[in-house]
Design an enzyme around this catalytic site. Sequence first.
Site, PDB file in Angstrom:
ATOM      1  N   VAL A  62       9.075 -12.214  -6.992  1.00  0.00           N
ATOM      2  CA  VAL A  62       8.812 -13.021  -5.788  1.00  0.00           C
ATOM      3  C   VAL A  62       8.161 -14.362  -6.118  1.00  0.00           C
ATOM      4  O   VAL A  62       8.241 -15.305  -5.339  1.00  0.00           O
ATOM      5  CB  VAL A  62       7.924 -12.273  -4.764  1.00  0.00           C
ATOM      6  CG1 VAL A  62       8.634 -11.041  -4.213  1.00  0.00           C
ATOM      7  CG2 VAL A  62       6.550 -11.916  -5.332  1.00  0.00           C
ATOM      8  N   ASN A  88       5.064  -7.413   0.803  1.00  0.00           N
ATOM      9  CA  ASN A  88       4.102  -6.405   0.331  1.00  0.00           C
ATOM     10  C   ASN A  88       3.753  -6.571  -1.146  1.00  0.00           C
ATOM     11  O   ASN A  88       2.668  -6.144  -1.572  1.00  0.00           O
ATOM     12  CB  ASN A  88       4.706  -5.011   0.596  1.00  0.00           C
ATOM     13  CG  ASN A  88       3.989  -3.917  -0.149  1.00  0.00           C
ATOM     14  OD1 ASN A  88       2.945  -3.428   0.281  1.00  0.00           O
ATOM     15  ND2 ASN A  88       4.515  -3.525  -1.317  1.00  0.00           N
ATOM     16  N   SER A 140      -5.635  -7.801   3.239  1.00  0.00           N
ATOM     17  CA  SER A 140      -6.540  -6.769   2.711  1.00  0.00           C
ATOM     18  C   SER A 140      -7.884  -6.877   3.423  1.00  0.00           C
ATOM     19  O   SER A 140      -8.279  -7.960   3.864  1.00  0.00           O
ATOM     20  CB  SER A 140      -6.765  -6.962   1.213  1.00  0.00           C
ATOM     21  OG  SER A 140      -7.841  -6.156   0.778  1.00  0.00           O
ATOM     22  N   TYR A 153      -8.341 -12.409  -5.882  1.00  0.00           N
ATOM     23  CA  TYR A 153      -7.609 -11.518  -4.965  1.00  0.00           C
ATOM     24  C   TYR A 153      -8.047 -11.739  -3.512  1.00  0.00           C
ATOM     25  O   TYR A 153      -7.205 -11.872  -2.620  1.00  0.00           O
ATOM     26  CB  TYR A 153      -7.859 -10.069  -5.392  1.00  0.00           C
ATOM     27  CG  TYR A 153      -7.115  -9.046  -4.575  1.00  0.00           C
ATOM     28  CD1 TYR A 153      -5.738  -8.892  -4.716  1.00  0.00           C
ATOM     29  CD2 TYR A 153      -7.783  -8.226  -3.667  1.00  0.00           C
ATOM     30  CE1 TYR A 153      -5.044  -7.942  -3.962  1.00  0.00           C
ATOM     31  CE2 TYR A 153      -7.107  -7.274  -2.921  1.00  0.00           C
ATOM     32  CZ  TYR A 153      -5.735  -7.141  -3.072  1.00  0.00           C
ATOM     33  OH  TYR A 153      -5.053  -6.204  -2.325  1.00  0.00           O
TER      34      TYR A 153
HETATM   35  P1  NAD Z   1       0.829  -1.329  -6.239  1.00  0.00           P
HETATM   36  O1  NAD Z   1       0.257  -2.065  -7.408  1.00  0.00           O
HETATM   37  O2  NAD Z   1       0.875   0.141  -6.288  1.00  0.00           O
HETATM   38  O3  NAD Z   1       2.318  -1.881  -5.936  1.00  0.00           O
HETATM   39  C1  NAD Z   1       2.610  -3.243  -5.933  1.00  0.00           C
HETATM   40  C2  NAD Z   1       4.115  -3.422  -6.070  1.00  0.00           C
HETATM   41  O4  NAD Z   1       4.393  -4.839  -6.147  1.00  0.00           O
HETATM   42  C3  NAD Z   1       4.644  -2.805  -7.373  1.00  0.00           C
HETATM   43  O5  NAD Z   1       5.818  -2.063  -7.077  1.00  0.00           O
HETATM   44  C4  NAD Z   1       4.954  -3.998  -8.245  1.00  0.00           C
HETATM   45  O6  NAD Z   1       6.003  -3.788  -9.180  1.00  0.00           O
HETATM   46  C5  NAD Z   1       5.319  -5.050  -7.194  1.00  0.00           C
HETATM   47  N1  NAD Z   1       5.174  -6.404  -7.723  1.00  0.00           N
HETATM   48  C6  NAD Z   1       4.125  -6.911  -8.410  1.00  0.00           C
HETATM   49  N2  NAD Z   1       4.373  -8.170  -8.778  1.00  0.00           N
HETATM   50  C7  NAD Z   1       5.606  -8.490  -8.281  1.00  0.00           C
HETATM   51  C8  NAD Z   1       6.426  -9.641  -8.322  1.00  0.00           C
HETATM   52  N3  NAD Z   1       6.013 -10.761  -8.947  1.00  0.00           N
HETATM   53  N4  NAD Z   1       7.628  -9.622  -7.692  1.00  0.00           N
HETATM   54  C9  NAD Z   1       8.056  -8.502  -7.072  1.00  0.00           C
HETATM   55  N5  NAD Z   1       7.328  -7.373  -7.007  1.00  0.00           N
HETATM   56  C10 NAD Z   1       6.120  -7.359  -7.604  1.00  0.00           C
HETATM   57  O7  NAD Z   1       0.037  -1.864  -4.976  1.00  0.00           O
HETATM   58  P2  NAD Z   1      -0.225  -1.188  -3.534  1.00  0.00           P
HETATM   59  O8  NAD Z   1      -1.559  -0.568  -3.570  1.00  0.00           O
HETATM   60  O9  NAD Z   1       0.964  -0.398  -3.108  1.00  0.00           O
HETATM   61  O10 NAD Z   1      -0.364  -2.521  -2.655  1.00  0.00           O
HETATM   62  C11 NAD Z   1       0.696  -3.050  -1.879  1.00  0.00           C
HETATM   63  C12 NAD Z   1       0.166  -4.258  -1.117  1.00  0.00           C
HETATM   64  O11 NAD Z   1      -0.937  -3.863  -0.307  1.00  0.00           O
HETATM   65  C13 NAD Z   1      -0.354  -5.367  -2.042  1.00  0.00           C
HETATM   66  O12 NAD Z   1      -0.043  -6.630  -1.465  1.00  0.00           O
HETATM   67  C14 NAD Z   1      -1.839  -5.128  -2.045  1.00  0.00           C
HETATM   68  O13 NAD Z   1      -2.557  -6.296  -2.332  1.00  0.00           O
HETATM   69  C15 NAD Z   1      -2.077  -4.649  -0.619  1.00  0.00           C
HETATM   70  N6  NAD Z   1      -3.303  -3.856  -0.464  1.00  0.00           N
HETATM   71  C16 NAD Z   1      -3.489  -2.673  -1.124  1.00  0.00           C
HETATM   72  C17 NAD Z   1      -4.659  -1.958  -0.939  1.00  0.00           C
HETATM   73  C18 NAD Z   1      -4.947  -0.636  -1.610  1.00  0.00           C
HETATM   74  O14 NAD Z   1      -6.045  -0.111  -1.423  1.00  0.00           O
HETATM   75  N7  NAD Z   1      -4.007  -0.067  -2.361  1.00  0.00           N
HETATM   76  C19 NAD Z   1      -5.649  -2.450  -0.094  1.00  0.00           C
HETATM   77  C20 NAD Z   1      -5.432  -3.651   0.558  1.00  0.00           C
HETATM   78  C21 NAD Z   1      -4.251  -4.343   0.360  1.00  0.00           C
END
Ligand code: NAD
Length: 245
Positions: A62, A88, A140, A153
């Site tokens: 992305v 996402n 977040s 972040y």
């Molecule tokens: P995760 O790390 O498990 O998954 C992230 C996904 O994004 C992975 O599949 C990864 O391969 C993909 N990705 C990373 N860089 C990329 C790129 N350059 N192009 C395309 N894909 C890419 O994370 P998650 O916990 O599932 O989080 C998903 C979203 O929710 C994120 O934006 C994260 O910041 C947000 N979030 C997560 C939490 C949490 O507690 N897990 C809390 C708040 C926000």
Amino acid sequence: MFRLDENVAIVTGGSRGIGRAISTMLSRAGAYVVVADIVPADETLKLITDAGGKGETKCFDVSVEDAAQEAIRELAKRLGRIDILVNNAGIALDQLLLRVSAESLHRTFSVNVDGAIYCTKAAIRSMMRAERGRVINLASVVAELGNPGQTAYSASKAAIIGLTKTWAREYAQRNITVNAVAPGFIDTEMTLRLPEEVKTWILNQTPLGRIGKPDDVAAAVVFLCSEEASYITGQVIRVNGGILG
Ligand code: NAD
């Protein structure tokens, strides 16, 4: 459950975690789901097709403008429409302020912020032509509360809230809604590596007293994508177990 039959959805970062839960739940609601990721997303697609849903995978980074735009334009042309875009994909490179490097700052913003901008720029044209669409951005809890060690972040996620509100204003006349979902502490690989004391601290701040599940976040996304949410735009829906600012 809210229905999304006939809708084409793109979910970035759909190969695991929250993105996988969003992809499978959108599919259960009837959408054709493009599971996009920088790594192969075949496991998510298998979950979709095994449950009788339809979709495909698309591999691109992305944060690379040409790659993101080319991939999404090809999808719009071939599938004829893009009704839903879920930005996402995200990364967290945790460092205390004094250790923040230009490289980690740049990488975090290029995936979390630039990536959402590139994908939306490409998808919004198709939504404008159709005069309908849904964009959901993953923010977040730390965008509004801050968190030690998360300079890059938290700033990137605060930026997500800003661009969500801007796009909501820019595209409301085209019947396109743009909202953010701000998860709290959700059980995924991103949070797996947090130190135990940080996990305990977060849980102590969470009135509902449990870590969130990816499906908790996905349910809010599916609602925001539905017809029933058509009067909601420019909002941040907090899915965080009751953590208050
Ligand atoms: P995760 O790390 O498990 O998954 C992230 C996904 O994004 C992975 O599949 C990864 O391969 C993909 N990705 C990373 N860089 C990329 C790129 N350059 N192009 C395309 N894909 C890419 O994370 P998650 O916990 O599932 O989080 C998903 C979203 O929710 C994120 O934006 C994260 O910041 C947000 N979030 C997560 C939490 C949490 O507690 N897990 C809390 C708040 C926000």
